[in-house]
Design a protein around this motif. Structure first.
Motif, PDB file in Angstrom:
ATOM      1  N   LYS A   7      23.460   8.902  94.170  1.00  9.26           N
ATOM      2  CA  LYS A   7      24.354   7.905  94.863  1.00  9.26           C
ATOM      3  C   LYS A   7      23.298   7.339  96.078  1.00  9.26           C
ATOM      4  O   LYS A   7      23.706   6.277  96.755  1.00  9.26           O
ATOM      5  CB  LYS A   7      25.745   8.533  95.393  1.00  9.26           C
ATOM      6  CG  LYS A   7      26.617   9.001  94.734  1.00  9.26           C
ATOM      7  CD  LYS A   7      27.065   7.707  93.472  1.00  9.26           C
ATOM      8  CE  LYS A   7      28.049   8.422  92.668  1.00  9.26           C
ATOM      9  NZ  LYS A   7      28.576   7.349  91.792  1.00  9.26           N
ATOM     10  N   ALA A  59      36.129   4.906  98.125  1.00  6.15           N
ATOM     11  CA  ALA A  59      36.815   6.057  97.373  1.00  6.15           C
ATOM     12  C   ALA A  59      35.735   6.585  96.589  1.00  6.15           C
ATOM     13  O   ALA A  59      34.616   6.033  96.308  1.00  6.15           O
ATOM     14  CB  ALA A  59      37.936   5.279  96.503  1.00  6.15           C
ATOM     15  N   THR A 108      34.764  10.268  93.983  1.00  7.77           N
ATOM     16  CA  THR A 108      35.208  11.600  93.195  1.00  7.77           C
ATOM     17  C   THR A 108      34.337  12.803  94.232  1.00  7.77           C
ATOM     18  O   THR A 108      34.371  13.851  93.469  1.00  7.77           O
ATOM     19  CB  THR A 108      34.915  11.469  91.899  1.00  7.77           C
ATOM     20  OG1 THR A 108      33.273  11.252  91.707  1.00  7.77           O
ATOM     21  CG2 THR A 108      35.624  10.576  91.153  1.00  7.77           C
ATOM     22  N   GLY A 109      33.457  12.381  95.046  1.00  9.76           N
ATOM     23  CA  GLY A 109      32.825  13.256  95.843  1.00  9.76           C
ATOM     24  C   GLY A 109      31.435  12.741  96.227  1.00  9.76           C
ATOM     25  O   GLY A 109      31.354  12.727  97.602  1.00  9.76           O
ATOM     26  N   PHE A 150      41.532   9.244  91.644  1.00  5.00           N
ATOM     27  CA  PHE A 150      40.442   8.436  92.097  1.00  5.00           C
ATOM     28  C   PHE A 150      40.780   7.162  91.959  1.00  5.00           C
ATOM     29  O   PHE A 150      40.560   6.111  92.853  1.00  5.00           O
ATOM     30  CB  PHE A 150      38.999   8.620  91.533  1.00  5.00           C
ATOM     31  CG  PHE A 150      37.764   7.879  91.698  1.00  5.00           C
ATOM     32  CD1 PHE A 150      37.808   6.424  90.780  1.00  5.00           C
ATOM     33  CD2 PHE A 150      37.257   7.841  92.896  1.00  5.00           C
ATOM     34  CE1 PHE A 150      36.749   5.604  91.105  1.00  5.00           C
ATOM     35  CE2 PHE A 150      36.201   6.818  93.039  1.00  5.00           C
ATOM     36  CZ  PHE A 150      36.088   5.789  92.164  1.00  5.00           C
ATOM     37  N   GLY A 200      30.960   7.556  84.651  1.00  3.95           N
ATOM     38  CA  GLY A 200      32.237   7.831  85.288  1.00  3.95           C
ATOM     39  C   GLY A 200      32.860   6.226  85.758  1.00  3.95           C
ATOM     40  O   GLY A 200      33.259   5.649  84.681  1.00  3.95           O
ATOM     41  N   ASN A 201      32.500   5.480  86.761  1.00  4.91           N
ATOM     42  CA  ASN A 201      32.537   4.260  87.322  1.00  4.91           C
ATOM     43  C   ASN A 201      31.842   3.464  86.458  1.00  4.91           C
ATOM     44  O   ASN A 201      31.884   2.189  86.617  1.00  4.91           O
ATOM     45  CB  ASN A 201      32.704   4.185  88.566  1.00  4.91           C
ATOM     46  CG  ASN A 201      33.868   3.523  89.260  1.00  4.91           C
ATOM     47  OD1 ASN A 201      34.762   3.126  88.641  1.00  4.91           O
ATOM     48  ND2 ASN A 201      34.119   3.903  90.416  1.00  4.91           N
ATOM     49  N   ALA A 202      30.682   4.079  85.827  1.00  2.00           N
ATOM     50  CA  ALA A 202      29.817   3.124  85.001  1.00  2.00           C
ATOM     51  C   ALA A 202      28.864   2.182  85.753  1.00  2.00           C
ATOM     52  O   ALA A 202      28.344   1.168  85.165  1.00  2.00           O
ATOM     53  CB  ALA A 202      30.628   2.341  83.899  1.00  2.00           C
ATOM     54  N   GLY A 203      28.763   2.617  86.984  1.00  2.00           N
ATOM     55  CA  GLY A 203      27.801   1.847  87.823  1.00  2.00           C
ATOM     56  C   GLY A 203      26.441   2.078  87.348  1.00  2.00           C
ATOM     57  O   GLY A 203      25.537   1.333  87.280  1.00  2.00           O
ATOM     58  N   ILE A 253      33.035  12.770  87.440  1.00  2.00           N
ATOM     59  CA  ILE A 253      33.258  11.729  86.180  1.00  2.00           C
ATOM     60  C   ILE A 253      34.684  11.569  85.826  1.00  2.00           C
ATOM     61  O   ILE A 253      34.825  11.093  84.910  1.00  2.00           O
ATOM     62  CB  ILE A 253      32.437  11.694  85.266  1.00  2.00           C
ATOM     63  CG1 ILE A 253      32.408  13.172  84.366  1.00  2.00           C
ATOM     64  CG2 ILE A 253      31.084  11.236  85.523  1.00  2.00           C
ATOM     65  CD1 ILE A 253      31.577  13.338  83.192  1.00  2.00           C
ATOM     66  N   ILE A 283      37.231   9.800  86.016  1.00  2.00           N
ATOM     67  CA  ILE A 283      37.567   8.413  86.499  1.00  2.00           C
ATOM     68  C   ILE A 283      38.190   7.464  85.111  1.00  2.00           C
ATOM     69  O   ILE A 283      37.699   7.665  84.035  1.00  2.00           O
ATOM     70  CB  ILE A 283      36.355   7.625  86.946  1.00  2.00           C
ATOM     71  CG1 ILE A 283      35.828   8.248  88.014  1.00  2.00           C
ATOM     72  CG2 ILE A 283      36.458   6.072  87.173  1.00  2.00           C
ATOM     73  CD1 ILE A 283      34.615   7.864  88.672  1.00  2.00           C
ATOM     74  N   ALA A 303      29.224  17.352  85.771  1.00  3.34           N
ATOM     75  CA  ALA A 303      29.137  16.140  85.338  1.00  3.34           C
ATOM     76  C   ALA A 303      27.836  15.661  84.881  1.00  3.34           C
ATOM     77  O   ALA A 303      27.514  15.055  83.892  1.00  3.34           O
ATOM     78  CB  ALA A 303      29.688  15.294  86.432  1.00  3.34           C
ATOM     79  N   SER A 304      26.697  16.512  85.868  1.00  2.19           N
ATOM     80  CA  SER A 304      25.426  15.900  85.286  1.00  2.19           C
ATOM     81  C   SER A 304      24.922  16.590  84.003  1.00  2.19           C
ATOM     82  O   SER A 304      24.352  15.880  83.207  1.00  2.19           O
ATOM     83  CB  SER A 304      24.517  16.502  86.469  1.00  2.19           C
ATOM     84  OG  SER A 304      24.872  16.224  87.764  1.00  2.19           O
TER      85      SER A 304
HETATM   86  C1  LIG Z   1      27.278  13.875  89.640  1.00  6.01           C
HETATM   87  C2  LIG Z   1      27.712  12.586  89.137  1.00  6.01           C
HETATM   88  N1  LIG Z   1      27.336  12.175  88.015  1.00  6.01           N
HETATM   89  C3  LIG Z   1      27.895  10.950  87.143  1.00  6.01           C
HETATM   90  C4  LIG Z   1      28.400  10.155  87.868  1.00  6.01           C
HETATM   91  C5  LIG Z   1      28.928   8.787  87.267  1.00  6.01           C
HETATM   92  O1  LIG Z   1      28.078   7.696  87.680  1.00  6.01           O
HETATM   93  P1  LIG Z   1      29.111   6.353  87.466  1.00  6.01           P
HETATM   94  O2  LIG Z   1      29.317   6.109  85.985  1.00  6.01           O
HETATM   95  O3  LIG Z   1      27.938   5.412  88.173  1.00  6.01           O
HETATM   96  O4  LIG Z   1      30.028   6.559  88.289  1.00  6.01           O
HETATM   97  C6  LIG Z   1      29.239  10.241  89.092  1.00  6.01           C
HETATM   98  C7  LIG Z   1      30.018   9.437  89.890  1.00  6.01           C
HETATM   99  C8  LIG Z   1      30.599   9.689  91.144  1.00  6.01           C
HETATM  100  C9  LIG Z   1      31.646   8.841  91.672  1.00  6.01           C
HETATM  101  O5  LIG Z   1      32.217   7.880  91.312  1.00  6.01           O
HETATM  102  C10 LIG Z   1      31.758   9.068  93.193  1.00  6.01           C
HETATM  103  O6  LIG Z   1      31.269   9.932  93.615  1.00  6.01           O
HETATM  104  O7  LIG Z   1      32.699   8.291  93.283  1.00  6.01           O
HETATM  105  C11 LIG Z   1      28.646  11.577  89.765  1.00  6.01           C
HETATM  106  O8  LIG Z   1      28.948  12.118  91.105  1.00  6.01           O
END
Ligand SMILES: Cc1ncc(COP(=O)(O)O)c(/C=C/C(=O)C(=O)O)c1O
Length: 354
Positions: free
Chosen positions: A58, A80, A82-83, A131, A184-187, A246, A248, A294-295
């Motif tokens: 991030k 907003a 997820t952390g 979220f 997650g949010n697919a950014g 993730i 979301i 998630a990673s």
């Molecule tokens: C560790 C970790 N791995 C993968 C994702 C997914 O990336 P996106 O698919 O770009 O969202 C997130 C996303 C976190 C949030 O969306 C948030 O922090 O609000 C993450 O923290």
């Protein structure tokens, strides 16, 4: 020559002022030798984004996003999260000297991330909802009160995150066949794809990797859209997974992710929480790479895809591992047997080590 970092690529980044930076990017690319042997993939790599200043990818988006906030003379930033987004926003806002507000889903944010948002001085609001609801609320707040919204609906976040693909190519010395990311949010998958299409248009590369998105089985709207060949992503009303980063249901960048995956002949696949936690352990114990749950989904996903015959075992594959192990110590403690307790004597120690 310039060090490996986000701003190494500054000519492709849309900020005119000296950036707000914590020296983000330049993260390690590790060959996964043991895990690769175990699953039959010789050329498997992990790009460890947990080695960024606040411990996740991030930071790449926030150096751009908060710099733009300053360039646009915004007085406050919000998100907003997820952390990890909240942890990063809090740190970069502090670096910039402006206040920040973060909305978190109550009880569903790993403790390390909450600690960061609090210590970096954000106004941390815990809402009694998911979220997705937090994102709706912070969007309304920003529009009605002129606060700068820094979720990945903000395009400047994606500008910074597109540098992940650039660093991978600079580190490998060639374009990999496939890049795998947790979604997650697919950014992030959208950002990496955008960056690579720009290098393709500039003629700097002549192929784009297959973009491969991995989700948790209990929170997989993008996977459902790809595997069901749907025109758009149908939100999941009650996403659930131990990989809370993730968790979301309504990814704001869902449509961009569908394009990234479909245009590159990529894949979307889901993995169970057990597969995620098992791979988190393997990465730590077989490779010395510490990531949050998630990673590990990206590596668990490529393992599953290889097992079901979807991968050519000669492929050059880079899995993005997105956040540091320290983010979610509670999940780790819950998974591991506790430390062995002994009296402070050598005999007790020797018997404990039998
Ligand atoms: C560790 C970790 N791995 C993968 C994702 C997914 O990336 P996106 O698919 O770009 O969202 C997130 C996303 C976190 C949030 O969306 C948030 O922090 O609000 C993450 O923290």
């Amino acid at each position: 020559s310039r060090p490996l970092s986000v701003w190494r690529y500054r000519e492709l980044l849309p900020v005119d002022i000296p950036p707000v930076t914590l020296q983000e990017g330049g993260t390690p690319l590790y060959h996964l030798k043991r895990i690769g042997e175990e699953i039959g993939l010789k050329n498997l790599y992990a790009k460890h984004e947990g080695m960024n200043p606040t411990g996740s990818f991030k930071d790449r988006g926030m150096t751009l996003g908060v710099s733009m906030a300053i360039q646009l003379n915004m007085k406050m930033v919000a998100c907003a999260s997820t952390g990890n987004t909240s942890a990063s926003l809090a740190a970069y806002a502090a670096r910039a000297g402006i206040p920040s507000v973060v909305l978190l889903p109550a009880g569903k944010v790993a403790i390390g991330k909450v600690a960061q948002a609090l210590m970096h001085g954000a106004r941390v609001i815990s809402i009694n909802g998911n979220f997705d609801r937090a994102l709706e609320m912070v969007h309304e707040l920003c529009i009605s009160h002129g606060i700068y919204l820094l979720n990945s609906v903000n395009p400047y976040r994606l500008e910074g995150q597109k540098t992940i693909g650039y660093e991978v190519i600079d580190q490998l010395g060639y374009v990999p066949d496939r890049i795998v990311l947790p979604v997650g949010n697919a950014g992030n998958i959208s950002a990496v794809y955008k960056g690579l299409t720009e290098w393709l248009d500039l003629g700097w590369i002549d192929t784009i990797p297959k973009m491969t998105g991995i989700q948790a089985a209990g929170s997989a709207p993008v996977v459902r859209a790809i595997q069901g060949d749907l025109p758009s992503v149908v939100p999941d009303a009650s996403p659930e997974t131990v990989a809370t980063a993730i968790r979301i249901g309504a990814p704001v960048n869902g449509e961009k992710a569908l394009i990234a995956i479909r245009k590159t002949g990529g894949i979307a696949e889901s993995v169970t929480d057990e597969e995620i936690l098992s791979m988190q352990r393997d990465l730590a114990r077989l490779e010395g790479i510490g990531v949050e749950p998630a990673s590990a989904a990206s590596v668990a996903g490529i393992k599953k895809l290889q097992e079901i015959g979807m991968i050519d075992s000669d492929e050059e594959i880079v899995c993005v591992v997105t956040g540091h192990l320290l983010k979610d110590p509670q999940t780790v403690i819950a998974q591991c047997s506790p430390p062995i307790e002994i009296d402070a004597t050598l005999p007790a120690l020797l018997s404990a080590l039998q």
